[in-house]
Design a protein around this motif. Structure first.
Motif, PDB file in Angstrom:
ATOM      1  N   LEU A 200       0.842  -1.207   0.000  1.00 22.93           N
ATOM      2  CA  LEU A 200       0.000   0.000   0.000  1.00 22.93           C
ATOM      3  C   LEU A 200       0.876   1.256   0.000  1.00 22.93           C
ATOM      4  O   LEU A 200       0.740   2.128  -0.862  1.00 22.93           O
ATOM      5  N   PHE A 201       1.788   1.341   0.977  1.00 24.29           N
ATOM      6  CA  PHE A 201       2.642   2.539   1.087  1.00 24.29           C
ATOM      7  C   PHE A 201       3.441   2.740  -0.195  1.00 24.29           C
ATOM      8  O   PHE A 201       3.543   3.835  -0.723  1.00 24.29           O
ATOM      9  N   ILE A 203       2.951   1.696  -3.334  1.00 23.23           N
ATOM     10  CA  ILE A 203       2.266   2.077  -4.568  1.00 23.23           C
ATOM     11  C   ILE A 203       1.682   3.481  -4.456  1.00 23.23           C
ATOM     12  O   ILE A 203       1.607   4.212  -5.437  1.00 23.23           O
ATOM     13  N   VAL A 204       1.314   3.884  -3.240  1.00 21.48           N
ATOM     14  CA  VAL A 204       0.722   5.209  -3.066  1.00 21.48           C
ATOM     15  C   VAL A 204       1.756   6.312  -3.282  1.00 21.48           C
ATOM     16  O   VAL A 204       1.469   7.335  -3.891  1.00 21.48           O
ATOM     17  N   ILE A 350       5.210   8.380   4.652  1.00 24.81           N
ATOM     18  CA  ILE A 350       4.718   7.146   4.020  1.00 24.81           C
ATOM     19  C   ILE A 350       5.880   6.412   3.341  1.00 24.81           C
ATOM     20  O   ILE A 350       5.963   5.174   3.382  1.00 24.81           O
TER      21      ILE A 350
END
Lengths: 388, 95
Positions: A200-201, A203-204, A350
């Protein structure tokens, strides 16, 4: 994607990431602080970023002294030294610095700068003595206190980061093919939770981290890039504009006026004296820039004959110097006010999260028994729940 | 071609399910990064918006799924408050 190809990408991702993990965390923490360096300086009373007008207190009434008067004052402050450059702030018209150095020394690095209030001609008090906190953090971020080699090392870390991001992007598809975007399986084994968070982190922040990583890498290698310009385009200019060093220099104001007349609507950024690394032996190198956030990073270079004050050549920037100048805002996140600074900080956090979760994912990797060599590397796609 | 080719087998699904959100967030980030440099005022707002969405999405996903997990833990054994993401079948299959 075929399994062997996937394994190669997985290896690239693991090793580029592991090699830059520790340094990347240092860069994240120091970078996080540097986003707010002006506030930190102000809080610690170490700022010299306030406007010159505010510093002066009273309004300047008399007409502005000529720049030449500032240059003469700087020379008087450093007897025996010669002027090397005049620099202008992009957000404060009253802040002017005059750099002086040993006569015959082309490199600007070997000199000292005197700061002036251009409205009154008075010298400004120098910044606080010794190292500021921000200065310390900046060095840690820029070169780990190792000078130019350290700076190139950080640039190399940047290359690793970009390789790690690209390989991570390639792996994202196969890893996530049976998982919904952003699925976080809290409560499952550590490795699953860390992998979910990492995905998640990662790709964001992917696009943002690529931009910050690439611009940072480019900035790290800026001495080489500027050197390239000096050795090619500038050398070419010097060769096509031959001429003996002038006996006496026309005042710097005259050179600047001549340059501004041929490139109207721009502000001065720098004037380099003849015989320095950014000019010829005979010409002033006048650098002008525009006003807007974008235009002030587009320089026009005007060479003005220091003997007669006539414009000898006008040049733009080669593309690689333009890219270098445009890299700065996209690395610092300082071009759209406080909200962007806060977002920059959150995205940095992030990124650090992706770094840490990726590292824990690796730490918790399954270890085979001492007999070893029985099983090959774990296949990454298994994590996506392939066997279900 | 003995190897299983993920893209051949799952290509459609991959594009449909895996990439829309990352691509959307990537484009928003890129647009946001660029917008801020073009000017002030509205451009700055576009910049903040573009970069705030990825941050906001991350925060929301973290918060929602963490709360669900806590709620699920507090609930009596056997009752499972499953996430809407629906990939619980992978339990025990990892590593």
């Amino acid at each position: 994607m075929k399994a062997p190809t996937l394994r190669i990408w997985y290896a690239i991702h693991r090793w580029t990431s592991l090699l830059c993990t520790l340094n990347l965390l240092v860069l994240c923490v120091t970078g996080l602080l540097l986003i707010f360096h002006e506030d930190i300086d102000a809080m610690l009373g170490q700022d010299h970023h306030g406007s010159v007008a505010a510093e002066r207190g009273a309004a300047a009434s008399a007409p502005r002294p000529p720049l030449q008067a500032l240059v003469d004052a700087a020379r008087a402050a450093r007897p025996g030294w010669a002027p090397k450059s005049v620099s202008f702030s992009d957000d404060d018209p009253d802040a002017v610095g005059v750099r002086v150095g040993p006569p015959g020394e082309p490199r600007l690095r070997n000199g000292a700068t005197v700061q002036f209030d251009a409205a009154t001609g008075a010298t400004r008090k120098p910044g606080p003595p010794g190292e500021t906190f921000s200065g310390f953090i900046l060095k840690l971020h820029l070169n780990l206190f190792l000078g130019l080699p350290g700076q190139f090392f950080i640039g190399f870390i940047g290359v690793l980061l970009v390789a790690s991001l690209v390989s991570g992007l390639v792996l994202y598809g196969p890893f996530m093919r049976k998982l919904a975007f952003g699925l976080l399986r809290f409560g499952k084994p550590v490795r699953v939770v860390q992998a979910d968070l990492h995905n998640l982190f990662g790709i964001v922040v992917m696009v943002w981290a690529l931009v910050v990583g690439l611009t940072g890498t480019f900035l790290s290698f800026s001495p080489l890039i500027i050197g390239l310009w000096q050795k090619t385009e500038l050398q070419h200019l010097i060769a096509t504009l031959p001429g003996p060093a002038p006996g006496a220099l026309v005042p710097v104001d005259r050179a600047l006026d001549a340059a501004r007349a041929v490139v109207p609507g721009k502000d001065p950024a720098f004037v380099f004296y003849p015989g320095t690394e950014f000019s010829t032996g005979r010409h002033y190198g006048v650098v002008l820039r525009g006003h807007t956030e974008l235009q002030k990073r587009v320089y026009a270079i005007v060479l003005v004959d220091a003997g007669d004050g006539k414009v000898a050549a006008v040049r733009g920037m080669p593309w690689y110097l333009q890219v270098l100048l445009l890299s700065a805002p996209f690395h610092f996140g300082d071009y759209a006010g406080r909200p962007l600074q806060v977002l920059w900080a959150l995205l940095t956090a992030i990124t650090a999260g992706a770094t840490v979760t990726g590292f824990i994912f690796w730490l918790k990797r399954p270890r085979r028994g001492a007999a070893g060599a029985r099983a090959p590397q774990p296949q990454p796609p298994q994590l996506s729940g392939d066997q279900a | 071609m003995k190897d299983t080719d993920v893209n051949d087998r799952n290509g459609g699904r991959l594009m449909r399910d895996t990439w829309p959100m990352p691509v959307l967030l990537g484009l928003l980030s890129l647009g946001g990064l660029a917008a801020g440099i073009f000017g002030d005022g509205a451009w700055d707002w576009l910049c903040w918006l573009g970069l705030a969405v990825p941050v906001g999405v991350t925060a929301r996903l973290l918060w929602r799924q963490w709360r669900q997990f806590r709620a699920c833990r507090r609930a009596p054994a056997g009752a499972s408050a499953r996430g809407d993401a629906g990939a619980d079948e992978v339990e025990g299959s990892e590593i």
